[in-house]
Write an enzyme that holds these catalytic residues in place. Structure first.
Site, PDB file in Angstrom:
ATOM      1  N   VAL A 115      45.513  49.303-121.274  1.00  0.00           N
ATOM      2  CA  VAL A 115      44.683  49.070-120.103  1.00  0.00           C
ATOM      3  C   VAL A 115      44.886  50.264-119.168  1.00  0.00           C
ATOM      4  CG1 VAL A 115      44.244  47.548-118.126  1.00  0.00           C
ATOM      5  CG2 VAL A 115      44.960  46.573-120.326  1.00  0.00           C
ATOM      6  N   CYS A 116      43.794  50.721-118.557  1.00  0.00           N
ATOM      7  CA  CYS A 116      43.874  51.737-117.497  1.00  0.00           C
ATOM      8  C   CYS A 116      44.555  53.005-118.049  1.00  0.00           C
ATOM      9  CB  CYS A 116      44.606  51.120-116.301  1.00  0.00           C
ATOM     10  SG  CYS A 116      44.401  51.978-114.726  1.00  0.00           S
ATOM     11  N   VAL A 117      45.474  53.586-117.313  1.00  0.00           N
ATOM     12  CA  VAL A 117      46.115  54.819-117.758  1.00  0.00           C
ATOM     13  C   VAL A 117      47.108  54.590-118.899  1.00  0.00           C
ATOM     14  CG1 VAL A 117      45.755  56.041-115.589  1.00  0.00           C
ATOM     15  CG2 VAL A 117      47.827  54.682-115.892  1.00  0.00           C
TER      16      VAL A 117
END
Lengths: 210, 210
Positions: A97-99
């Site tokens: 998820v995300c970075v």
């Protein structure tokens, strides 16, 4: 279905808890929160809020591994990368998820793969050998990546459908009443007012730390 | 803006973490997770995942109090109700997610007020004196309630706009990339396939414990 969610100093809580809330409700799901050291983990807002039940060394083998995002995620070589490569060697799904996708990519797991990330860090994926795709959820083989923070819920429902079928995923969705109705239409750089997009772009360091 | 999020045994993690992720990013926000006893709190899936930093006795006064939902939430009279009544006496906002509204209502704080809850427990609100409204977010005076689990994110963005203005709320929304795109349209009983709605209704005890 054994699921390992890795936590680390300055993790973003919702990146981990959104997918846990969905995947943990799959029939037979067994979720483990793991970190370099077992015990409380500080989130990106400075709270000792989440707990890792096991260290990386103690973590059981898992079918699904998830790397949440956070402030200054572990993109340097080290124990997290070593652990992720070993976990990936036997996983059915390797996800982020995300970075968190930058962590997977920096560990060498997304080379030549299509992947997404927080909209502010999509442009960092090529430097780690991944192919950026500005979608909310991107699945390339067994590698599934989500855009920023809240996108982990959509990723997890997508995976729940692939793993256990649409009916199981829809049952979870209705159980957590995921019928989103944001009061503003500002959740992506295409929709948010330009000054807000510009403000965040100018303060990327403050938001994601890289 | 001081914010107290109360945790309790078998709390649903996303109910607490969704609003925290939004409200904790308000300028000057100070979030405290509190519980009857400080320390790790078991979630509804049995994980020792969340940590209360302070006991109810140690909790600082707060402008905003939030009661997340959970499995078998504290609807019986006791220390949580006493604490909520005292907290409500000085709060600017008294809020809940999911069956957290039943806790507020059982503590006598929603008498005659319009409120929402998880779609499976809306019908329990009148027995505690509240007026059920099947909306995702309901605001009646200083009392703001959200529907099930994931609705806490929408509630928090709504509150962020009221507290700090639309621009601040939109900045947070873009920061957490909250541009939801569920892969299925099954998040409410109006949209989900009827057999899934019926299945959950028949197993309400398993889902919310009441």
């Amino acid at each position: 279905m054994k699921i390992n969610i890795i936590l680390y100093d300055s993790v973003t809580a919702l990146d981990a808890v959104g997918p846990y809330e969905v995947l943990g409700r799959l029939p037979g799901a067994e979720v483990h929160f793991v970190a370099e050291r077992a015990g409380p983990v500080r989130t990106d807002t400075g709270h000792q809020l989440l707990v890792a039940a096991a260290s990386l060394a103690e973590a059981p083998a898992a079918d699904l591994v998830l790397v949440p995002g956070g402030y200054r995620p572990p993109i340097e070589p080290g124990p997290v990368h070593d652990w992720l490569r070993a976990a990936d060697a036997t996983s059915t799904w390797t996800t982020s998820v995300c970075v968190g996708s930058l962590v997977l990519a920096a560990a060498g797991l997304l080379t030549g793969r299509r992947a997404t990330s927080h909209w502010m860090t999509l442009d960092r994926l090529p430097s780690f050998g991944a192919v950026p795709v500005p979608d909310r959820v991107v699945v390339d083989g067994k590698y599934a990546t989500a855009a920023g923070v809240s996108a982990g819920i959509d990723l997890a429902l997508d995976l729940a459908g692939r793993i256990a079928g649409a009916e199981a995923a829809q049952t979870i969705q209705l159980g957590i009443e995921y019928d989103p109705a944001p009061p503003f239409a500002a959740g992506s750089p295409d929709k948010a007012p330009a000054p807000i997009v510009d403000f965040l772009r100018e303060h990327r360091e403050l938001v994601v730390g890289l």
